[in-house]
Each structure stands twice: as C-alpha cells, then as structure tokens.
Scaffold this motif. Structure first.
Motif, PDB file in Angstrom:
ATOM      1  N   ARG A  33     -36.062  53.897  -8.189  1.00  0.00           N
ATOM      2  CA  ARG A  33     -36.317  55.261  -8.666  1.00  0.00           C
ATOM      3  C   ARG A  33     -36.561  55.268 -10.174  1.00  0.00           C
ATOM      4  NH1 ARG A  33     -32.808  56.225  -4.350  1.00  0.00           N
ATOM      5  NH2 ARG A  33     -30.922  55.878  -5.590  1.00  0.00           N
ATOM      6  N   ARG A  34     -35.832  54.436 -10.885  1.00  0.00           N
ATOM      7  CA  ARG A  34     -36.060  54.347 -12.340  1.00  0.00           C
ATOM      8  C   ARG A  34     -37.458  53.821 -12.649  1.00  0.00           C
ATOM      9  NH1 ARG A  34     -31.157  52.569 -16.100  1.00  0.00           N
ATOM     10  NH2 ARG A  34     -29.477  53.882 -15.312  1.00  0.00           N
ATOM     11  N   LEU A  35     -37.973  52.996 -11.739  1.00  0.00           N
ATOM     12  CA  LEU A  35     -39.314  52.455 -11.929  1.00  0.00           C
ATOM     13  C   LEU A  35     -40.399  53.424 -11.455  1.00  0.00           C
ATOM     14  CD1 LEU A  35     -38.676  48.767 -10.800  1.00  0.00           C
ATOM     15  CD2 LEU A  35     -39.208  49.542 -13.128  1.00  0.00           C
ATOM     16  N   GLY A  36     -39.989  54.560 -10.927  1.00  0.00           N
ATOM     17  CA  GLY A  36     -40.941  55.583 -10.515  1.00  0.00           C
ATOM     18  C   GLY A  36     -41.416  55.468  -9.086  1.00  0.00           C
ATOM     19  N   TYR A  37     -40.685  54.729  -8.257  1.00  0.00           N
ATOM     20  CA  TYR A  37     -41.083  54.552  -6.860  1.00  0.00           C
ATOM     21  C   TYR A  37     -40.214  55.406  -5.949  1.00  0.00           C
ATOM     22  CZ  TYR A  37     -43.902  50.442  -8.070  1.00  0.00           C
ATOM     23  OH  TYR A  37     -44.842  49.608  -8.586  1.00  0.00           O
TER      24      TYR A  37
ATOM     25  N   LEU B  16     -43.380  40.131  -8.945  1.00  0.00           N
ATOM     26  CA  LEU B  16     -43.478  40.009 -10.395  1.00  0.00           C
ATOM     27  C   LEU B  16     -42.552  38.903 -10.889  1.00  0.00           C
ATOM     28  CD1 LEU B  16     -44.595  41.170 -13.077  1.00  0.00           C
ATOM     29  CD2 LEU B  16     -42.615  42.696 -13.114  1.00  0.00           C
ATOM     30  N   CYS B  17     -41.340  38.848 -10.352  1.00  0.00           N
ATOM     31  CA  CYS B  17     -40.372  37.836 -10.778  1.00  0.00           C
ATOM     32  C   CYS B  17     -40.793  36.428 -10.370  1.00  0.00           C
ATOM     33  CB  CYS B  17     -39.001  38.142 -10.186  1.00  0.00           C
ATOM     34  SG  CYS B  17     -38.202  39.605 -10.864  1.00  0.00           S
ATOM     35  N   GLU B  18     -41.404  36.299  -9.179  1.00  0.00           N
ATOM     36  CA  GLU B  18     -41.747  34.986  -8.642  1.00  0.00           C
ATOM     37  C   GLU B  18     -43.045  34.431  -9.191  1.00  0.00           C
ATOM     38  OE1 GLU B  18     -41.791  35.131  -4.432  1.00  0.00           O
ATOM     39  OE2 GLU B  18     -39.621  35.321  -4.226  1.00  0.00           O
ATOM     40  N   THR B  19     -43.999  35.319  -9.511  1.00  0.00           N
ATOM     41  CA  THR B  19     -45.328  34.846  -9.894  1.00  0.00           C
ATOM     42  C   THR B  19     -45.787  35.319 -11.266  1.00  0.00           C
ATOM     43  OG1 THR B  19     -46.496  36.729  -8.923  1.00  0.00           O
ATOM     44  CG2 THR B  19     -45.957  34.906  -7.451  1.00  0.00           C
ATOM     45  N   GLY B  20     -45.089  36.301 -11.835  1.00  0.00           N
ATOM     46  CA  GLY B  20     -45.526  36.847 -13.108  1.00  0.00           C
ATOM     47  C   GLY B  20     -46.667  37.830 -12.958  1.00  0.00           C
ATOM     48  N   ALA B  21     -47.026  38.164 -11.695  1.00  0.00           N
ATOM     49  CA  ALA B  21     -48.131  39.087 -11.433  1.00  0.00           C
ATOM     50  C   ALA B  21     -47.598  40.372 -10.827  1.00  0.00           C
ATOM     51  CB  ALA B  21     -49.139  38.445 -10.489  1.00  0.00           C
ATOM     52  N   GLY B  22     -48.123  41.498 -11.303  1.00  0.00           N
ATOM     53  CA  GLY B  22     -47.687  42.776 -10.775  1.00  0.00           C
ATOM     54  C   GLY B  22     -48.440  43.903 -11.436  1.00  0.00           C
ATOM     55  N   PRO B  23     -48.276  45.127 -10.930  1.00  0.00           N
ATOM     56  CA  PRO B  23     -48.973  46.277 -11.501  1.00  0.00           C
ATOM     57  C   PRO B  23     -48.616  46.477 -12.978  1.00  0.00           C
ATOM     58  CG  PRO B  23     -47.960  46.833  -9.391  1.00  0.00           C
ATOM     59  CD  PRO B  23     -47.425  45.504  -9.791  1.00  0.00           C
ATOM     60  N   THR B  24     -49.582  46.923 -13.758  1.00  0.00           N
ATOM     61  CA  THR B  24     -49.359  47.157 -15.183  1.00  0.00           C
ATOM     62  C   THR B  24     -48.278  48.200 -15.408  1.00  0.00           C
ATOM     63  OG1 THR B  24     -51.684  46.645 -15.620  1.00  0.00           O
ATOM     64  CG2 THR B  24     -50.471  47.793 -17.350  1.00  0.00           C
ATOM     65  N   HIS B  25     -48.271  49.250 -14.571  1.00  0.00           N
ATOM     66  CA  HIS B  25     -47.291  50.317 -14.774  1.00  0.00           C
ATOM     67  C   HIS B  25     -45.867  49.819 -14.516  1.00  0.00           C
ATOM     68  CE1 HIS B  25     -48.118  50.717 -10.368  1.00  0.00           C
ATOM     69  NE2 HIS B  25     -46.808  50.911 -10.340  1.00  0.00           N
ATOM     70  N   LEU B  26     -45.723  48.817 -13.643  1.00  0.00           N
ATOM     71  CA  LEU B  26     -44.392  48.267 -13.374  1.00  0.00           C
ATOM     72  C   LEU B  26     -43.842  47.582 -14.612  1.00  0.00           C
ATOM     73  CD1 LEU B  26     -42.090  47.624 -11.421  1.00  0.00           C
ATOM     74  CD2 LEU B  26     -43.389  45.632 -10.633  1.00  0.00           C
ATOM     75  N   MET B  27     -44.675  46.788 -15.260  1.00  0.00           N
ATOM     76  CA  MET B  27     -44.247  46.123 -16.495  1.00  0.00           C
ATOM     77  C   MET B  27     -43.925  47.150 -17.577  1.00  0.00           C
ATOM     78  SD  MET B  27     -43.899  42.879 -16.631  1.00  0.00           S
ATOM     79  CE  MET B  27     -44.009  42.786 -18.407  1.00  0.00           C
ATOM     80  N   ALA B  28     -44.726  48.199 -17.648  1.00  0.00           N
ATOM     81  CA  ALA B  28     -44.533  49.203 -18.690  1.00  0.00           C
ATOM     82  C   ALA B  28     -43.220  49.968 -18.508  1.00  0.00           C
ATOM     83  CB  ALA B  28     -45.713  50.179 -18.694  1.00  0.00           C
ATOM     84  N   ARG B  29     -42.777  50.134 -17.254  1.00  0.00           N
ATOM     85  CA  ARG B  29     -41.567  50.918 -16.984  1.00  0.00           C
ATOM     86  C   ARG B  29     -40.281  50.081 -16.982  1.00  0.00           C
ATOM     87  NH1 ARG B  29     -44.293  53.971 -11.788  1.00  0.00           N
ATOM     88  NH2 ARG B  29     -45.724  55.342 -12.951  1.00  0.00           N
TER      89      ARG B  29
ATOM     90  N   PRO C 100     -38.409  46.754 -25.266  1.00  0.00           N
ATOM     91  CA  PRO C 100     -39.587  46.087 -24.701  1.00  0.00           C
ATOM     92  C   PRO C 100     -39.703  44.620 -25.065  1.00  0.00           C
ATOM     93  CG  PRO C 100     -40.182  48.249 -25.543  1.00  0.00           C
ATOM     94  CD  PRO C 100     -38.766  47.985 -25.987  1.00  0.00           C
ATOM     95  N   LEU C 101     -39.214  44.238 -26.252  1.00  0.00           N
ATOM     96  CA  LEU C 101     -39.300  42.843 -26.676  1.00  0.00           C
ATOM     97  C   LEU C 101     -38.506  41.936 -25.740  1.00  0.00           C
ATOM     98  CD1 LEU C 101     -40.266  40.737 -28.684  1.00  0.00           C
ATOM     99  CD2 LEU C 101     -38.246  41.249 -30.094  1.00  0.00           C
ATOM    100  N   THR C 102     -37.372  42.419 -25.252  1.00  0.00           N
ATOM    101  CA  THR C 102     -36.552  41.621 -24.340  1.00  0.00           C
ATOM    102  C   THR C 102     -37.310  41.316 -23.057  1.00  0.00           C
ATOM    103  OG1 THR C 102     -34.504  42.578 -25.220  1.00  0.00           O
ATOM    104  CG2 THR C 102     -34.398  41.561 -23.027  1.00  0.00           C
ATOM    105  N   VAL C 103     -37.994  42.324 -22.517  1.00  0.00           N
ATOM    106  CA  VAL C 103     -38.779  42.126 -21.302  1.00  0.00           C
ATOM    107  C   VAL C 103     -39.964  41.203 -21.580  1.00  0.00           C
ATOM    108  CG1 VAL C 103     -40.229  43.257 -19.573  1.00  0.00           C
ATOM    109  CG2 VAL C 103     -38.094  44.330 -20.317  1.00  0.00           C
ATOM    110  N   LYS C 104     -40.602  41.381 -22.730  1.00  0.00           N
ATOM    111  CA  LYS C 104     -41.738  40.541 -23.086  1.00  0.00           C
ATOM    112  C   LYS C 104     -41.319  39.079 -23.190  1.00  0.00           C
ATOM    113  CE  LYS C 104     -45.203  39.737 -26.685  1.00  0.00           C
ATOM    114  NZ  LYS C 104     -45.701  40.155 -28.019  1.00  0.00           N
ATOM    115  N   GLN C 105     -40.180  38.825 -23.818  1.00  0.00           N
ATOM    116  CA  GLN C 105     -39.696  37.453 -23.953  1.00  0.00           C
ATOM    117  C   GLN C 105     -39.345  36.852 -22.592  1.00  0.00           C
ATOM    118  OE1 GLN C 105     -36.487  38.101 -26.725  1.00  0.00           O
ATOM    119  NE2 GLN C 105     -37.775  37.643 -28.518  1.00  0.00           N
ATOM    120  N   ALA C 106     -38.777  37.683 -21.714  1.00  0.00           N
ATOM    121  CA  ALA C 106     -38.444  37.209 -20.369  1.00  0.00           C
ATOM    122  C   ALA C 106     -39.711  36.866 -19.596  1.00  0.00           C
ATOM    123  CB  ALA C 106     -37.636  38.260 -19.621  1.00  0.00           C
ATOM    124  N   MET C 107     -40.755  37.660 -19.784  1.00  0.00           N
ATOM    125  CA  MET C 107     -42.023  37.385 -19.114  1.00  0.00           C
ATOM    126  C   MET C 107     -42.638  36.090 -19.631  1.00  0.00           C
ATOM    127  SD  MET C 107     -43.010  39.228 -16.603  1.00  0.00           S
ATOM    128  CE  MET C 107     -44.640  38.513 -16.612  1.00  0.00           C
TER     129      MET C 107
END
Length: 213
Positions: free
Chosen positions: A24-28, A41-54, A63-70
C-alpha cells in the motif's frame, strides 16, 4: 540475498509493517502484484520506474540509500554472472571430447522456441569416435552428415537450414573449419560453441536438455 532485498527486509522489520502495508505504501491495491514486482526488482534489478521512485518513502529512508542499494545489487548480480560463466566454462573444458558442429545458413534456429523443445543443438552436433586417429575425424563428420540428410529425406537441417560446412573441435583451444567436401578453410584458436537456448519458469532457468525430456 541481494543488497536491495536486504534493505527492504530490514526496513520492513524495523518499521514493524507487513508486506501488505508495504504494498500500500508503494501505491498498489493488489498486494500479490506488488510483491511480485518487488521480488523481481530485488532479484534482477529490473522493475517499473514508479516502483523505484516510491521505494524511499515507502521504506522511510533517503533516496541515496536506495540508490546505493541498487548499485550494490547490480554489482552483486554482475559478480554472480561472471562466476556462473567461469564455472560453466571450467565444467565444459573438463568434460570436453572431440566433436564436430555442422555449420548452416542460419546461426539462430527458427522457430527458436520449438527448436529448444525438440532438443536444440543435437541437430548440428556430431559425436566423433576419439578412439580412432584424428585423420578420420573429417571422414566421420562427412559420413554422419550424409547419413542424417538421408534419414531425414531432405538436405536441410531441421530449424537451421542448409548445411554450408562443419567445424571439428579437436580440443578446447584448437578447431578446424571445413567446407562440405572436407577441405580445410580456417584454423580456429578455440573450439566453436553454438549458442544455447534456455527456457525460464518463474524466472528460473530450465536447461535445454530438461525441456527436451
């Protein structure tokens, strides 16, 4: 576990929220869909742009923490891929036996999906009797190709088209290319390896041999 998955699991635990709340926090509204996309997204690094943004707001991190994790996830996946390639190559070299590969007008079989279910490269692969002198390898390949074409009742190789020559792989580091009459065309610095077809079930690779069985 990739760095991104570790971050998500840690934050879900620290925040004391459920996977449904994360969705729900991710808007789904569809929790199962959110979990599938997050897992991908976790397994392949691929996913919708809006998912990464949220993700930063959903996990309550900057956001930097998520970027570094990616970025760490991409590096993790790259290292996994390199290791898998190295292990596959080592296993191939250890199991290597002299053989021939029929060269055809099409390098990529068509239709490729049906070819995978039918056994893929068995149509262009020729096992050689390594107990006989190497001088017989050319003759063995020519005779086997002629036998296959006669058995099929046609000149084309299924899925690959008309033969244009063949390669005798003597060792992992030595191969010779011949035309259909057995005349040497080129000396190759390594064995020729045709491409592999891999199927996936729920993003898990299934070897061609298993598809054929």
């Amino acid at each position: 576990m990739t760095p991104l998955k570790r971050l998500i699991d840690t934050r879900v635990r620290d925040l004391g929220i459920t996977r449904g709340e994360l969705a729900r926090r991710l808007g789904y509204a569809n929790v199962a869909k959110a979990l599938r996309r997050t897992e991908l997204l976790c397994e392949t690094g691929a996913g919708p742009t809006h998912l990464m943004a949220r993700l930063p707001a959903a996990l309550d991190v900057d956001p930097l923490t998520v970027k570094q994790a990616m970025e760490a996830t991409f590096e993790h996946l790259r290292q996994q891929h390199e290791q898998a390639v190295a292990e596959e190559l080592a296993a191939w070299r250890a199991a290597f036996k002299p053989h021939a590969i029929i060269l055809t007008e099409r390098r990529i079989p068509s239709p490729i999906s049906i070819c995978a279910f039918a056994g893929g490269n068995r149509f262009i692969w020729i096992d050689l009797d390594a107990s006989r002198p190497r001088a017989t390898f050319i003759r063995q390949a020519i005779l086997e190709l002629a036998h296959r074409r006669a058995a099929l009742g046609r000149s084309n190789i299924p899925f690959f088209g008309a033969p244009i020559g063949f390669i005798v792989n003597l060792t992992p580091d030595r191969a010779i290319r011949y035309d259909l009459d057995g005349r040497a065309v080129a000396l190759l610095p390594e064995a020729y390896r045709p491409g592999l077809v891999t199927g996936f079930v729920r993003r898990r690779p299934i070897p061609t041999s298993l598809l054929y069985r």
